[in-house]
Design an enzyme around this catalytic site. Sequence first.
Site, PDB file in Angstrom:
ATOM      1  N   SER A 135      -4.374   2.286   8.175  1.00 40.86           N
ATOM      2  CA  SER A 135      -5.083   3.112   7.180  1.00 40.86           C
ATOM      3  C   SER A 135      -6.461   2.573   6.850  1.00 40.86           C
ATOM      4  O   SER A 135      -7.229   3.228   6.162  1.00 40.86           O
ATOM      5  CB  SER A 135      -4.244   3.215   5.898  1.00 40.86           C
TER       6      SER A 135
ATOM      7  N   LYS B  68      -3.372   4.288  -4.013  1.00 37.44           N
ATOM      8  CA  LYS B  68      -4.657   3.714  -3.574  1.00 37.44           C
ATOM      9  C   LYS B  68      -5.804   4.193  -4.461  1.00 37.44           C
ATOM     10  O   LYS B  68      -6.644   3.407  -4.904  1.00 37.44           O
ATOM     11  CB  LYS B  68      -4.922   4.110  -2.118  1.00 37.44           C
TER      12      LYS B  68
END
Lengths: 816, 275
Positions: A660, A703
Amino acid sequence: MDIESGKPLPAKALYRFCDPGQLTFKTTENLKDLNEVPGQERAVEAIHFATGINVDGHNVFVLGPPGTGRHTFVRQFLEKKASERATPSDWCYVYNFDDPRQSKTLRLPAGVGKGLRIDVESFIEDAQTAIPAAFESEDFQLQNEAIVEEFKEQQEQDFMAIEEAAKEHDINLIQTPNGFAFIPMQDNEVIKPEEFEKLPKEKQDKIHKDIEELTGQMQRVIRTAPKHAREMRQRLRKLEHDVAGLAVTGLIDELRQKYNDIPAVVEHLVDMQADIIDNVGLFLTPPDGHGLPTQMRELLRSKGSSTMRRYAINLLVDHSESEGAPVVFEDKPSFAELIGKIEYETEFGSLVTNFNLIRSGALHRANGGFLVLDAAKVLTFPLAWEGLKRAVKSRQLQVRSIGDDIGLVNTVSLEPQPIPLELKVILIGERLHYYLLDRYDPEFSELFKIAADFEDRIDRNKQNIEYRARMLATVVRQENLKHLDRSGVARLVEESTRHAGDNEWLSSDIRQSADILREAHYRASHNGNNLIGAKEVQQAIDARVHRASRYRDQMQEGILHNTLMIETAGASIGQVNGLAVMQLGGFAFGRPQRITATVSLGSGKVIDIEREVELGGPLHSKGVLILTGFLSSHYVTDRPLSLSASLVFEQSYGGVDGDSASAAELCVLGSALAEIPIKQSLAITGSLDQHGKIQAIGGVNEKIEGFFDICRKRGLSGEQGVLIPLANVRHLMLRGDVIEAVEHGQFQVYPVEHVDQCLEILTGVPAGKRDKNGEFPHGSINRRIRERLLGFASQLQAFSEAGKTMKDDSNASKQS
Amino acid sequence: MLPNNPDTTTQQVAVILNTSGSGRPLLNILQQLLGEDTETQLHGVFIEDDELQRVAALPFVKELSRLTLNVREIHSTRFDRIIALRVRTARSAVEGLARRMGVSHTFRKARGSTVSLLRETVHTSNITVFEPSRKLAASTISQPLQVRSSPRHIVVVIDDTDTCDKALLTATLLAKGRTHRITVILRVKTPVEEDAMNRLINDLLPTGPDHLLLLQDKGIQNLVAAVRAERADMLVLGASEELLKPETLRVLLKHLECPVCLVRQLQNHVNESAG
């Protein structure tokens, strides 16, 4: 919804609200209980099929994550199914009169076993009275004595005949300490030796001869005595046999008539009758151990009573209280609890056992029905899995002690006859268990052919929301909690959506909702509310997060104190804010991660420092290799990639995995190559493919919130935000404070779908697309990157040529 | 020999042991009597019949072993060794019983005629227990040893002697307070005697005997036959002078199969009671 790639998302795109006004009820009190598991049609169908088919190996493994209602559903389903089936047989173990080691099984119609056990106990009690009474009767005593007297008289007559014969020869028979002796007499006195010597030789010889003959006769008589005694004992035994038979037959005939339609019982009663008659002494006076110490006498008494226990019925499976087939949930599926066990008693210092000490296991109790087990527990207990497979595969149940099974116990044990086994085993476990068993145990797929796979999540539609509300109502009633109003239900639905990680879904993890509900009940009580509303639910969620967030708070504190260096303002070349997710127990949170890159002339190698020091996982390495491929294919297809770059997660001291961060890594590499600074007010997450497209990642909410928390604590500038893959927009279920900040323009979330968008947003410089000549436009970041890479290639080429010239000159000078 | 001047307030109980058996059944029976009265002195008397010694002196006599059926010569030295062993066993058994019951005891070995020694013992004891010579037939059959703590069927003889009440009381004692059967044999000559004895029985045995047998002939042979017919485990008799005649005792010793308990009122006891 108006969502444009590369443009900040509107606040409404960050969260999918559940409108309480659209719910059809006022409170959960108005809702019925939920007795089904919505959205699990696939698993339900599998269980239906498995329980309906009567073929070997069609046992079920129910797999899925915990909290999805597997146990509840399986219990409800099986109990309903079992109630429609016939109640299976009772099973007993009885003494095997032919081979005591191989205890016999008795299969009885359901509920009969208990009655039989009581009947046999009563019979034995009656026999204990009737037999001694028969033996104490005058008739028996007279007959018994008559036999003994007859024998004694016979013996006496034989001896008297010898005595009389001796007297005729003036010889007397006397007893000596060890036997008998024939003595010559004279005037009714034993002859004196000197007088014997005076007798003529013929007379002496005659006396010797007479004594010799009498001794011979005596020997013959004595020799026949044991034979006569044996005959007497046989006659006595026959008498006892007849008397005992008479006493027992009347009693046992009643039982035989009662159980006439069960041949196995009748056969056992016949065997029992014969054994009682053969061992009638057991029913007479027990050994009183006279003269022995008290402890020994007690042992003797207990031995006597244990001998009598051979006539008992060991009712292993009793269905006298059952209706329908059994459904057994065994919480402790050890070998013994599953298969049954043979217990031992100590007797005179050694271990002994008998069929009364055979204990049933869960398989016995579930025979004819369903056995539900937790797969992890079965695999945890030693030999339990092997024992279960053996029983299911052979379709018979052989009770053994685990010690016998592995040859540890070296004492006399039993080998009870096996019991035919016909049941469905339902294992409940996690997917990992299922796939591991499927991969490594060849018998598993043979025995557990049906997988009932429970979904992790279900559609978030109107019907499923109503089901969820009914499920909450059911929990409320079961646990006597406060009911929820519509706002409370709506908030729980939203939280379930966040837990599912997709705003189109609801999580199947009912346990999580129930846990929040219980805590919200506490909050409502504390607040003095009769109903649980959104406020209480939110309080419960916040409290749960607060309890779990110690490490997150410490980490954020470290960032705010610059111990962990994360910039949220300004711009820097070769530095970008990436985002990672940390999972601690059941709590996940986002952590901003500073990623830096350096570039120099080299041979086209991008060094992933995390991988070099073995802190990076394979997926992370894969991401780095992909971006290397993108660099060469996107920027310098006509030249070799002539750079040396290094990438690092600064201040990362643990392992890193996942791809990611590959978009962030490309951007920071681009910044380093183009020497254009990246805005530190932004963070980026996303996975990159070889064509520069940005792919979805996991943990997007955590996140964003992780970076937002740092920005908020430092002060929101309006410039701050996060770049996320466009594909992740549907997963957004952000916290209320993030949404509020976005609404007020203090924070942005940018959906992106190509790395060019990332570069543009992060640097504020156009990325630039190739024109028809294959060139990027002037001033674009991509052109700057390409020029830098071409420069590296030219430098490398020049360096190579210079090196070659120097080598040629050197060779020429050597030749001259 | 028994003490010449036994303590007049102490019950004197004697047990006659001999070479033919272990004497264990007799000692077990005595346990019943000793347990009831700690003021008792126990006397063990081991009788070695002198006839046996004469037999041992004959050079040609051979012994037929009961156990092995072997025929072997008899030697005086071996006889002596066996008898010494039997004496030691008997002494140990008597001492053990006395210690268990907490009574004082004596033990002696006597050689001579069994009848004479028995008479001598009875004259100096309140109770004398002995076992007749084992019947030949019974002695040849090896039966499992059944050690009974008390006889289950007791036959007691009541006659016109002055010791019959003591005999009846002793029988009750041996019957463990009537947990075992008691048969009473009445030896009477006239109906008047019978009435008197019945009254005695009613006084001493209010629940009555299990079985009452009337025996009008007082001959010892008939008494022995009656006792054998009853299959008695124990015979209790009052030790009258008539009973202690040698020929009478010889019949008892030879023809009875069960242990015998002779009960006698010592002279000094009588005087004391009268005074």
